[in-house]
Structures are given as C-alpha cells and as structure tokens.
Design a protein around this motif. Sequence first.
Motif, PDB file in Angstrom:
ATOM      1  N   THR A 228      -5.799  -2.306  -5.704  1.00  0.00           N
ATOM      2  CA  THR A 228      -4.230  -2.809  -5.844  1.00  0.00           C
ATOM      3  C   THR A 228      -5.850  -4.240  -5.646  1.00  0.00           C
ATOM      4  O   THR A 228      -5.917  -4.605  -4.654  1.00  0.00           O
ATOM      5  CB  THR A 228      -3.773  -3.139  -5.399  1.00  0.00           C
ATOM      6  OG1 THR A 228      -3.050  -2.363  -5.655  1.00  0.00           O
ATOM      7  CG2 THR A 228      -2.657  -4.716  -6.061  1.00  0.00           C
TER       8      THR A 228
ATOM      9  N   THR B  93      -2.661  -3.562 -10.545  1.00  0.00           N
ATOM     10  CA  THR B  93      -1.964  -3.352  -9.067  1.00  0.00           C
ATOM     11  C   THR B  93      -1.583  -1.338  -9.700  1.00  0.00           C
ATOM     12  O   THR B  93      -1.699  -0.729 -10.350  1.00  0.00           O
ATOM     13  CB  THR B  93      -0.435  -3.847  -9.294  1.00  0.00           C
ATOM     14  OG1 THR B  93      -0.899  -5.080  -9.859  1.00  0.00           O
ATOM     15  CG2 THR B  93       0.309  -3.639  -8.547  1.00  0.00           C
TER      16      THR B  93
ATOM     17  N   SER C 220       0.404   1.533  -7.807  1.00  0.00           N
ATOM     18  CA  SER C 220       1.392   2.203  -7.104  1.00  0.00           C
ATOM     19  C   SER C 220       1.441   3.175  -6.567  1.00  0.00           C
ATOM     20  O   SER C 220       0.595   4.260  -7.082  1.00  0.00           O
ATOM     21  CB  SER C 220       3.004   1.994  -7.730  1.00  0.00           C
ATOM     22  OG  SER C 220       2.843   2.125  -8.981  1.00  0.00           O
TER      23      SER C 220
END
Length: 123
Positions: free
Chosen positions: A90, A120, A122
């Motif tokens: 990220t 990003t 996750s």
Amino acid sequence: VQLVESGGGLVQAGGSLRLSCAASGRTFSRYGMGWFRQGPGKEREFVAGISSSGGSTYYADSVKGRFTISRANAKNTVYLQMNSLKPEDTAAYYCAASSTLYSGRDPAQYDYWGQGTLVTVSS
C-alpha cells in the motif's frame, strides 16, 4: 517531459494491478525510467527501473518475483505489473524519468516525476 500515472486502486491481498505511466514528448526512448513508492509515514523507496531500450531491469528485493516493469517506447508508456499484492505494498506509486539514462534506485538521479497513483491493498 510530463508523466501521468494511472491504474491504481483498491485490491485485496493476493490480487493484481497494472500501473501505467504515459510520457509526453518525442524522446521517451532516450530516458531511463523508474517506479518509486511512498507508503503512509514512510520515505519514498525504489521499486523498479528499466533502461531506455528495455533491455535491463532492476527491482527492489521486496518486490522481486512479484512485480514486472516493462515499457513500450512506441506508446511512450512504462508499465508496472504487480502480482501477489500484500498490504505492505500500500503506497502512492510514482514514475520517474532520467535524461542521463539512469534507471537505478537513487531518486536524485531522476529529472522528472509524475503526480502519483494510489494503491491500497486490503488484508
């Protein structure tokens, strides 16, 4: 030279993204190119570099085997294919161009920078 990155976004861990960096001008093939990233609270770090012809590539140890840098000089574009993404990937990703053909890890050797694209990952 103006550089514009695209392709960032939100992806789950283990997924893939391909970043693109489009360059203006007619001398793109004379520039060494690099990708850097800057994560939250971290310094900017080298990710990958590619020589002007595309014949030589360089990677940070943290991405070796997962990321691939390539370029299409006819399209004035450099790419970063990112596979097996991890949360620690990220960051804002920046492409950079060097008029001295440099394509290594020292950011001071690059003359032009894009605005960045956010990735990003996750968990």
